[in-house]
Design an enzyme around this catalytic site. Structure first.
Site, mmCIF file in Angstrom:
data_model
loop_
_atom_site.group_PDB
_atom_site.id
_atom_site.type_symbol
_atom_site.label_atom_id
_atom_site.label_comp_id
_atom_site.label_asym_id
_atom_site.label_seq_id
_atom_site.Cartn_x
_atom_site.Cartn_y
_atom_site.Cartn_z
ATOM 1 N N ASP A 164 0.765 -1.241 0.000
ATOM 2 C CA ASP A 164 0.000 0.000 0.000
ATOM 3 C C ASP A 164 0.804 1.304 0.000
ATOM 4 O OD1 ASP A 164 -1.655 -2.146 0.391
ATOM 5 O OD2 ASP A 164 -2.780 -1.290 2.055
ATOM 6 N N GLU A 394 1.540 -9.320 11.496
ATOM 7 C CA GLU A 394 1.299 -8.939 10.095
ATOM 8 C C GLU A 394 2.631 -8.708 9.371
ATOM 9 O OE1 GLU A 394 -1.081 -5.406 9.815
ATOM 10 O OE2 GLU A 394 -1.405 -5.608 7.653
HETATM 11 C C1 GLC Z 1 -2.946 -4.529 3.613
HETATM 12 C C2 GLC Z 1 -1.778 -5.044 2.791
HETATM 13 C C3 GLC Z 1 -2.291 -5.943 1.693
HETATM 14 C C4 GLC Z 1 -3.129 -7.049 2.303
HETATM 15 C C5 GLC Z 1 -4.222 -6.532 3.228
HETATM 16 C C6 GLC Z 1 -4.886 -7.621 4.040
HETATM 17 O O1 GLC Z 1 -3.770 -3.710 2.865
HETATM 18 O O2 GLC Z 1 -1.024 -4.011 2.273
HETATM 19 O O3 GLC Z 1 -1.234 -6.482 0.943
HETATM 20 O O4 GLC Z 1 -3.678 -7.857 1.318
HETATM 21 O O5 GLC Z 1 -3.669 -5.612 4.137
HETATM 22 O O6 GLC Z 1 -3.949 -8.361 4.760
#
Ligand code: GLC
Length: 429
Positions: A164, A394
């Site tokens: 992101d 995460e």
């Molecule tokens: C965030 C990450 C993305 C992922 C999502 C759910 O937006 O950047 O890559 O898929 O979270 O984990």
């Protein structure tokens, strides 16, 4: 916790995040089905429940749009704890409410993995049912994210890249005018520490791009022509090139000759196109803003995915080995999402520095395929150590190993099960 216990914990994270055939990334922060999360999750399930692994991918494709796109989020039920939800996206392209763009197309690669690791004898049948859907998605990517036929794929939103707030997007994002954004309340910063999330100014622009997509009625041709953000991404491009090689194997195994021929053409085009992302000063592939034509000036973890995409010729391999060793001398844990020598690097802010387990897994596969077993093993050992230190977070600080963002995270658990766990490495040896 011992590694055996970590195996058990990882399994129970997947089981607890399971919503009945599809898995959420983590409770609270991400309450829906995310595209590439689900695909990595399938690899985790495959280590103890192959049927459930297929189900995850099949349910993702239930949300496929009429034009072939597989959305980045499927809003199967409304959850007010998440923003931006289905109303903000305003899409109607598919059977399930969803976001309006896609995410990195890892699915074909995992379908091949599931076929090759099958113990049930039923995998080819399930792959046969998925083949036309995968073909349609890949055709969609080529038609609408490479409208000029350059052999590289663009993203219309930083979220489409799955990475992101990567510094690669900064300049192109600054050029996006903030407009058509209603007053809003972010939810992400109420779940996790704001210092680990994107800034407000970035968020306003993220929502302005969503508004532009909405204005274009999410018509992919209009989006490609008018979207204020359109950046060729080495991450999506390399994942797609790799996915096509794997899709080709699946098509061949199924005797799907016409599809196989079509895919061979895609691979040739992408192999050529990828060279246009090569930054000769850095000796690595980077992003290119397709609106301004400019290449970015930093190495990201996706630069290493050239090997995963099968681009192992010189000078790519030795340059990446050199960057790998340089970065390894700067941080304790590989692979930071952005070059620690770059001015934009921040060790704990999401995609501006932290290590992500599933990216490590893909980088390691690339090094292994290129015959560099020792760097591949270094990636695995670092990922194991990070999870042992920081838990199933995460993402992780490349410097201290601290786990950050959401906890009990599905793809981190899945990557542990399929690759990082020493019990898995013993099995594979
Ligand atoms: C965030 C990450 C993305 C992922 C999502 C759910 O937006 O950047 O890559 O898929 O979270 O984990």
């Amino acid at each position: 916790m011992s590694d055996m216990n970590l195996d058990k914990t990882a399994q129970s994270i997947l089981v607890e995040n399971d919503q009945g055939g599809y898995t959420i990334p983590t409770k609270g922060l991400y309450p829906y089905q995310w595209n590439w999360d689900s695909v990595f999750v399938a690899l985790g399930f495959a280590t103890f429940d192959q049927d459930r692994a297929w189900r995850e991918i099949e349910m993702l494709f239930e949300g496929q749009w009429r034009d072939g796109m597989v959305p980045h989020i499927l809003f199967r039920k409304d959850d007010p704890s998440y923003f931006p939800g289905p109303k903000v996206w305003g899409t109607d392209g598919g059977p399930i409410p969803s976001s309006g763009h896609s995410q990195p197309p890892v699915a074909a690669t995992v379908v091949r993995d599931l076929v090759e690791g099958d113990r049930s004898g039923k995998a080819l049948e399930r792959a046969r049912a998925l083949l036309p859907k995968l073909m349609a998605w890949h055709r969609w990517y080529l038609a609408y994210r490479d409208p000029q036929d350059l052999g590289v794929l663009a993203v219309m939103h930083p979220w489409e890249s799955g990475r992101d707030n990567l510094p690669d997007w900064d300049e192109a994002l600054r050029a996006v005018e903030i407009r058509d954004v209603e007053p809003y309340v972010r939810k992400d910063t109420s779940h996790v520490d704001p210092s680990m999330r994107p800034h407000k100014d970035d968020y306003d622009r993220y929502l302005s791009i969503v508004a532009a997509g909405r204005k274009a009625g999410w018509d992919p041709e209009k989006v490609a022509a008018t979207c204020p953000f359109f950046v060729a991404d080495p991450g999506v491009t390399f994942i797609f090139l790799r996915a096509n090689r794997d899709l080709l194997k699946v098509a061949e195994a199924l005797g799907a000759d016409a599809e196989a021929k079509e895919i061979r053409g895609w691979i040739q085009k992408m192999e050529k196109g990828a060279t246009t992302l090569w930054n000769e000063d850095l000796k690595a592939h980077v992003a290119r803003d397709l609106r301004s034509g400019k290449l970015t000036d930093g190495i990201s973890s996706a630069s290493f995915l050239a090997l995963y995409a099968g681009l192992t010729d010189e000078p790519v391999l030795s340059s990446l080995q050199g960057h790998f060793d340089r970065i390894a001398s700067k941080v304790r844990y590989l692979m930071p999402s952005y070059d620690p020598d770059h001015r934009s690097y921040e060790p704990l802010r999401y995609w501006r520095g932290p290590v992500w387990a599933m990216i490590n897994y893909m980088i390691a596969r690339g090094f292994a395929d290129a015959g560099d077993a020792s760097r591949a093993e270094r990636m695995r050992a670092d990922t194991e150590a990070l999870i042992e230190t920081g838990g199933f977070a995460e993402y992780f600080s490349p410097e201290s190993g601290t786990g950050a963002g959401g906890g009990a995270f599905s793809w981190t658990a899945a990557i542990w099960l399929t690759w990082a766990s020493p019990s898995r490495a013993d099995q594979a040896a």
